[in-house]
Design an enzyme around this catalytic site. Structure first.
Site, mmCIF file in Angstrom:
data_model
loop_
_atom_site.group_PDB
_atom_site.id
_atom_site.type_symbol
_atom_site.label_atom_id
_atom_site.label_comp_id
_atom_site.label_asym_id
_atom_site.label_seq_id
_atom_site.Cartn_x
_atom_site.Cartn_y
_atom_site.Cartn_z
ATOM 1 C CG ASN A 1 -6.848 -3.149 13.863
ATOM 2 O OD1 ASN A 1 -7.343 -2.706 14.797
ATOM 3 N ND2 ASN A 1 -5.961 -2.727 13.153
ATOM 4 C CE LYS B 1 -7.130 -0.222 11.345
ATOM 5 N NZ LYS B 1 -6.454 0.523 10.163
ATOM 6 C CG HIS C 1 -1.628 -1.931 13.305
ATOM 7 N ND1 HIS C 1 -1.813 -0.921 12.464
ATOM 8 C CD2 HIS C 1 -2.524 -2.471 12.418
ATOM 9 C CE1 HIS C 1 -2.814 -0.704 11.608
ATOM 10 N NE2 HIS C 1 -3.176 -1.848 11.661
ATOM 11 C CD GLU D 1 -3.963 2.435 11.596
ATOM 12 O OE1 GLU D 1 -4.569 1.969 12.645
ATOM 13 O OE2 GLU D 1 -4.505 2.221 10.549
ATOM 14 C CD GLU E 1 -2.201 -4.920 8.830
ATOM 15 O OE1 GLU E 1 -3.466 -5.347 8.554
ATOM 16 O OE2 GLU E 1 -1.846 -4.144 9.815
ATOM 17 N N GLY F 1 -6.451 0.984 4.933
ATOM 18 C CA GLY F 1 -7.410 2.063 4.863
ATOM 19 C C GLY F 1 -7.214 2.827 3.456
ATOM 20 C CB SER G 1 -7.805 -2.185 1.198
ATOM 21 O OG SER G 1 -7.329 -0.862 1.677
HETATM 22 P P1 PGA Z 1 -7.935 -1.723 6.642
HETATM 23 O O1 PGA Z 1 -6.930 -1.797 7.902
HETATM 24 O O2 PGA Z 1 -8.429 -3.109 6.334
HETATM 25 O O3 PGA Z 1 -8.896 -0.783 6.885
HETATM 26 O O4 PGA Z 1 -7.073 -1.436 5.374
HETATM 27 C C1 PGA Z 1 -6.204 -3.163 8.171
HETATM 28 C C2 PGA Z 1 -5.391 -2.828 9.175
HETATM 29 O O5 PGA Z 1 -4.900 -1.848 9.626
HETATM 30 O O6 PGA Z 1 -4.995 -3.969 10.032
#
Ligand code: PGA
Length: 250
Positions: free
Chosen positions: A10, A12, A96, A98, A168, A174, A214
């Site tokens: 992903n 983003k 997601h 976000e 997640e 993140g 992460s």
């Molecule tokens: P991250 O993001 O690996 O940077 O924690 C995962 C995601 O949001 O899908």
């Protein structure tokens, strides 16, 4: 029941077309011939033609980070499923955290998007997960059950085969705080049990449930060793070809 793992990137809101091209050119040779796992990249919509063109004929699929549930219409700033398909995209993330947090996506919207993706033969990755306050309040299992039930409303066992879930935990995205393999496995078990309740044991046993939050080259192996973890959805550590290669080859 053996489930082929899916390792998904992903990206983003990162990368320009030039940077995306550089990534794909470097990444494809690193994973050439890798058939153990499915690999998919999720760039921003503006990068889709570039990435799909660069990955054409390879073992790397490409999808959207988000789609609208409507076929088309006056929805400024959105991407339709038809547009995704027209440029050669095969997968889409849905819901997601976000999107839920910053763009007010609800389980009801996630459900509509899931119906749209399935109707058009696009592989949906439905993202769910609890926030820190919910975990600390002991509500993780009930939050996950509510999200699964909401996302799957009106989905039949016959239609469910393409669906992938990504668990997640929002507190792990993140932040560098990965869920331990045990915490992740516990959540995956809750999710699979809920899918079994809604769609039957066979559908649940076949459904892939990815972990995200992460994921890094140094923690992916222990996560993937868990029986109910069937892949990874990777943000930050998917932006560099060598780092994502290490994760693909856990
Ligand atoms: P991250 O993001 O690996 O940077 O924690 C995962 C995601 O949001 O899908």
């Amino acid at each position: 029941m053996s489930r082929k793992a899916l390792i998904a990137a992903n990206w983003k809101m990162y990368k320009t077309p030039v940077e995306a091209n550089v990534f794909v050119d470097a990444f494809l040779p690193l994973v050439a011939g890798h058939t153990r796992d499915e690999i998919a990249l999720f760039p921003s919509p503006v990068l889709l033609p570039t990435v799909i063109g660069a990955a054409k004929g390879s073992n790397v699929a490409v999808g959207c980070q988000n789609i609208h549930f409507a076929e088309e219409g006056a929805y400024t700033g959105e991407t339709s499923i038809g547009q995704l398909i027209a440029v050669g995209g095969t997968h889409t993330l849905i819901g997601h955290s976000e999107r839920r947090q910053y763009f007010a996506e609800t389980d009801e919207i996630v459900n509509k998007k899931l119906h749209t993706a399935l109707k058009h033969g696009v592989v949906p990755i439905v993202c769910i997960g609890e926030v820190l306050e919910e975990r600390e309040a002991g509500k993780t299992a009930s939050v996950l059950k509510t999200q699964v039930t909401g996302a799957f409303a009106g989905i039949t066992p016959e239609a469910a085969a393409p669906i992938v879930i990504a668990y997640e935990p929002v507190w792990a995205i993140g932040t560098g705080k990965t869920a331990t393999p045990e915490i992740a496995e516990d959540a995956h078990k809750v999710i699979r049990a809920e899918v079994a309740k809604l769609l039957g044991a066979d559908v649940a046993a076949a459904m892939r449930i990815l972990y995200g939050g992460s994921v890094k080259p140094d923690n992916v192996t222990s996560l993937m060793a868990q029986p109910d973890i069937d892949g990874a959805l990777v943000g930050g550590a998917s932006l560099k070809p060598d780092s994502f290669e290490k994760i693909v080859k856990y």
